[in-house]
Design a protein around this motif. Structure first.
Motif, PDB file in Angstrom:
ATOM      1  N   TYR A   9       0.840  -1.207   0.000  1.00  0.00           N
ATOM      2  CA  TYR A   9       0.000   0.000   0.000  1.00  0.00           C
ATOM      3  C   TYR A   9       0.874   1.256   0.000  1.00  0.00           C
ATOM      4  O   TYR A   9       1.993   1.248   0.504  1.00  0.00           O
ATOM      5  CB  TYR A   9      -0.914   0.005   1.230  1.00  0.00           C
ATOM      6  CG  TYR A   9      -0.161   0.052   2.538  1.00  0.00           C
ATOM      7  CD1 TYR A   9       0.159   1.267   3.140  1.00  0.00           C
ATOM      8  CD2 TYR A   9       0.276  -1.116   3.153  1.00  0.00           C
ATOM      9  CE1 TYR A   9       0.872   1.322   4.321  1.00  0.00           C
ATOM     10  CE2 TYR A   9       0.993  -1.069   4.337  1.00  0.00           C
ATOM     11  CZ  TYR A   9       1.290   0.146   4.922  1.00  0.00           C
ATOM     12  OH  TYR A   9       2.003   0.200   6.083  1.00  0.00           O
ATOM     13  N   PRO A  10       0.358   2.333  -0.556  1.00  0.00           N
ATOM     14  CA  PRO A  10       1.086   3.597  -0.543  1.00  0.00           C
ATOM     15  C   PRO A  10       0.719   4.415   0.697  1.00  0.00           C
ATOM     16  O   PRO A  10      -0.333   4.210   1.319  1.00  0.00           O
ATOM     17  CB  PRO A  10       0.557   4.288  -1.797  1.00  0.00           C
ATOM     18  CG  PRO A  10      -0.874   3.830  -1.876  1.00  0.00           C
ATOM     19  CD  PRO A  10      -0.874   2.404  -1.344  1.00  0.00           C
ATOM     20  N   GLY A  11       1.580   5.347   1.048  1.00  0.00           N
ATOM     21  CA  GLY A  11       1.220   6.319   2.077  1.00  0.00           C
ATOM     22  C   GLY A  11       0.998   5.723   3.452  1.00  0.00           C
ATOM     23  O   GLY A  11       1.637   4.754   3.849  1.00  0.00           O
ATOM     24  N   ASP A  12       0.042   6.315   4.162  1.00  0.00           N
ATOM     25  CA  ASP A  12      -0.222   5.995   5.564  1.00  0.00           C
ATOM     26  C   ASP A  12      -1.524   5.213   5.673  1.00  0.00           C
ATOM     27  O   ASP A  12      -2.608   5.765   5.463  1.00  0.00           O
ATOM     28  CB  ASP A  12      -0.302   7.299   6.365  1.00  0.00           C
ATOM     29  CG  ASP A  12      -0.542   7.077   7.848  1.00  0.00           C
ATOM     30  OD1 ASP A  12      -0.703   5.920   8.264  1.00  0.00           O
ATOM     31  OD2 ASP A  12      -0.575   8.081   8.585  1.00  0.00           O
ATOM     32  N   LEU A  15      -4.684   6.542   7.643  1.00  0.00           N
ATOM     33  CA  LEU A  15      -5.436   7.738   7.246  1.00  0.00           C
ATOM     34  C   LEU A  15      -6.931   7.450   7.209  1.00  0.00           C
ATOM     35  O   LEU A  15      -7.367   6.374   6.801  1.00  0.00           O
ATOM     36  CB  LEU A  15      -4.981   8.226   5.872  1.00  0.00           C
ATOM     37  CG  LEU A  15      -3.645   8.977   5.825  1.00  0.00           C
ATOM     38  CD1 LEU A  15      -3.269   9.270   4.388  1.00  0.00           C
ATOM     39  CD2 LEU A  15      -3.715  10.265   6.638  1.00  0.00           C
ATOM     40  N   TYR A  20      -8.479   3.925   2.415  1.00  0.00           N
ATOM     41  CA  TYR A  20      -7.664   3.294   3.451  1.00  0.00           C
ATOM     42  C   TYR A  20      -8.535   2.530   4.449  1.00  0.00           C
ATOM     43  O   TYR A  20      -8.119   1.485   4.971  1.00  0.00           O
ATOM     44  CB  TYR A  20      -6.809   4.329   4.172  1.00  0.00           C
ATOM     45  CG  TYR A  20      -5.599   4.765   3.369  1.00  0.00           C
ATOM     46  CD1 TYR A  20      -4.602   3.853   3.027  1.00  0.00           C
ATOM     47  CD2 TYR A  20      -5.443   6.084   2.956  1.00  0.00           C
ATOM     48  CE1 TYR A  20      -3.484   4.248   2.296  1.00  0.00           C
ATOM     49  CE2 TYR A  20      -4.330   6.491   2.232  1.00  0.00           C
ATOM     50  CZ  TYR A  20      -3.359   5.568   1.900  1.00  0.00           C
ATOM     51  OH  TYR A  20      -2.263   5.952   1.169  1.00  0.00           O
ATOM     52  N   PRO A  41       4.604  -1.319   3.207  1.00  0.00           N
ATOM     53  CA  PRO A  41       4.405   0.099   2.864  1.00  0.00           C
ATOM     54  C   PRO A  41       5.330   0.495   1.718  1.00  0.00           C
ATOM     55  O   PRO A  41       6.527   0.217   1.739  1.00  0.00           O
ATOM     56  CB  PRO A  41       4.768   0.828   4.167  1.00  0.00           C
ATOM     57  CG  PRO A  41       5.670  -0.102   4.898  1.00  0.00           C
ATOM     58  CD  PRO A  41       5.288  -1.490   4.506  1.00  0.00           C
ATOM     59  N   ASP A  44       5.467   7.338   0.380  1.00  0.00           N
ATOM     60  CA  ASP A  44       4.525   8.448   0.231  1.00  0.00           C
ATOM     61  C   ASP A  44       4.539   9.021  -1.188  1.00  0.00           C
ATOM     62  O   ASP A  44       5.430   8.743  -1.984  1.00  0.00           O
ATOM     63  CB  ASP A  44       4.867   9.551   1.233  1.00  0.00           C
ATOM     64  CG  ASP A  44       4.712   9.109   2.675  1.00  0.00           C
ATOM     65  OD1 ASP A  44       3.815   8.283   2.929  1.00  0.00           O
ATOM     66  OD2 ASP A  44       5.487   9.575   3.535  1.00  0.00           O
ATOM     67  N   GLY A  45       3.528   9.832  -1.453  1.00  0.00           N
ATOM     68  CA  GLY A  45       3.516  10.606  -2.694  1.00  0.00           C
ATOM     69  C   GLY A  45       2.743  10.000  -3.846  1.00  0.00           C
ATOM     70  O   GLY A  45       2.516  10.666  -4.865  1.00  0.00           O
ATOM     71  N   PRO A  49       4.672   9.682  -7.113  1.00  0.00           N
ATOM     72  CA  PRO A  49       5.807   9.559  -6.200  1.00  0.00           C
ATOM     73  C   PRO A  49       7.069  10.156  -6.811  1.00  0.00           C
ATOM     74  O   PRO A  49       7.177  10.322  -8.028  1.00  0.00           O
ATOM     75  CB  PRO A  49       5.946   8.049  -6.034  1.00  0.00           C
ATOM     76  CG  PRO A  49       5.502   7.504  -7.358  1.00  0.00           C
ATOM     77  CD  PRO A  49       4.366   8.402  -7.775  1.00  0.00           C
ATOM     78  N   THR A  53      11.231   7.217  -4.578  1.00  0.00           N
ATOM     79  CA  THR A  53      10.181   6.417  -3.943  1.00  0.00           C
ATOM     80  C   THR A  53       9.703   5.309  -4.873  1.00  0.00           C
ATOM     81  O   THR A  53       9.523   4.157  -4.458  1.00  0.00           O
ATOM     82  CB  THR A  53       8.992   7.307  -3.531  1.00  0.00           C
ATOM     83  OG1 THR A  53       9.438   8.253  -2.558  1.00  0.00           O
ATOM     84  CG2 THR A  53       7.864   6.473  -2.946  1.00  0.00           C
ATOM     85  N   LEU A 210      -4.437  16.406   3.451  1.00  0.00           N
ATOM     86  CA  LEU A 210      -4.101  15.674   2.223  1.00  0.00           C
ATOM     87  C   LEU A 210      -4.067  16.581   1.000  1.00  0.00           C
ATOM     88  O   LEU A 210      -3.356  16.309   0.032  1.00  0.00           O
ATOM     89  CB  LEU A 210      -5.090  14.533   2.005  1.00  0.00           C
ATOM     90  CG  LEU A 210      -5.033  13.406   3.035  1.00  0.00           C
ATOM     91  CD1 LEU A 210      -6.086  12.348   2.740  1.00  0.00           C
ATOM     92  CD2 LEU A 210      -3.646  12.779   3.060  1.00  0.00           C
TER      93      LEU A 210
END
Length: 347
Positions: A9-12, A15, A20, A41, A44-45, A49, A53, A210
């Protein structure tokens, strides 16, 4: 049978967005069904990206052993087409597409084409594609070249709630969605201005971080319209259930939705809905429960708000229809079971 997989998965992942939340619920559901789900993980971006990344994500994924079952969130997968093409024969790749990247609001034609081309190439490398709505299934099949037999619809689950109608002296309007351009909060605010002669209070829940530019613009719009005493931009909240339970009307002017989990949540709480005929929204919101208006139509959105606020009988009829529709929605264990069966077949 080896029931293990990598969920990339990307990012956090923590969230508070619909995408998500879906990922977290599916991960929990698969684990409850006996799957060993290992999280990866990707950084980010995404979906834009940095080069570093993207290279790091590709390197991590390429380090997986042969025949690994890897489920990748589409926010990242759609731009990892080079990696997917090179590893398609070696890994069991499953794409989880919430909605195609090219359909995000505010993209230039060049950006749309770049996303469309990269996502089409990436999806061609997947063993299977899981989508969150029939509309997205149609889009992926018609415009991205994925065979219907290689697509599974796994609707988001909806939590079962004990319904109790709100008893508010002043009607409470609720909107839930990240403060981004696609969610159309600017249209909602302008529509609220058109009904300022009526009694109401409005709360808009959604991340302010975001898309900082849109968040700042919305805050300025509230000030410019003189709506500060009546509109609260609440930001993220840990649990919006109390807000749903305490609302009289749900209103969200999204310009596009791959599904729209908050609409399903509003239905389960028996809330009449005002929304736009955009993406999968008409598939989620029945016409007897919601008033669906054209995208970006401030006047019609405002008229719908006025109608619900001034006609209690209309509001109650649509609330009852919402409760009926909400009772028919799948729960999260059903969603996880659908996905588990597909993964069993592929692994």
């Amino acid at each position: 049978m080896n029931r293990s997989l990598i969920f990339a998965y990307p990012g956090d992942l923590s969230l508070k967005t619909g995408g998500y939340a879906y990922d977290r619920k599916v991960i929990d559901g698969l684990r409850s069904l006996g799957w060993a789900v290992n999280l990866m993980p990707l950084g980010d971006g995404f979906p834009v990206p940095s080069e570093a990344t993207a290279q790091s994500a590709s390197k991590m994924l390429s380090a997986l052993p042969d025949d690994t079952l890897v489920v990748i969130d589409g926010l990242a997968f759609g731009v990892l087409d080079g990696w997917a093409t090179s590893e398609a024969a070696r890994l069991r790749i499953v794409a989880l597409v919430h909605h195609p990247l090219a359909l995000e609001t505010g993209l230039s034609e060049t950006e749309q084409k770049r996303f469309r081309d990269s996502e089409r190439a990436a999806l061609a490398s997947a063993r299977h594609v899981i989508v969150t709505s029939p509309m997205t299934a149609r889009e992926v099949s018609s415009n991205y070249g994925v065979a219907v037999t290689d697509i599974t619809v796994a609707l988001p689950g909806t939590e079962r709630v004990d319904f109790a109608p709100a008893d508010n002296p002043v009607p409470q309007i609720l909107s839930v969605g990240t403060l981004s351009r696609r969610k159309g909060h600017d249209i909602l605010l302008s529509a609220l201005k058109s009904i300022e002669d009526l009694e109401w209070q409005a709360t808009i829940i959604g991340s302010k971080t975001l898309d900082p530019a849109t968040s700042a613009a919305l805050s300025q719009q509230v000030d410019d319209l003189g709506l500060e005493p009546r509109v609260q931009l609440a930001g993220e909240v840990d649990d919006p259930q109390d807000h749903f339970s305490g609302a009289d009307v749900f209103a969200l002017a999204s310009r596009y939705e791959g599904y729209g989990m908050v609409f399903a949540e509003a239905l389960s709480h028996g809330l009449p809905i005002i929304c736009c005929k955009a993406g999968a929204v008409p598939d989620v919101v029945p016409e007897d429960a919601g008033m669906l208006v054209p995208v970006d139509d401030i006047d019609t959105f405002g008229q719908a708000l006025r109608r619900l606020l001034t006609d209690p009988d209309e509001r109650e009829r649509r609330a009852k229809a919402a409760r009926r529709a909400g009772a028919q929605l799948p729960d999260w264990p059903e969603t996880a079971q659908i996905i588990s069966e597909i993964l069993d077949r592929i692994s």
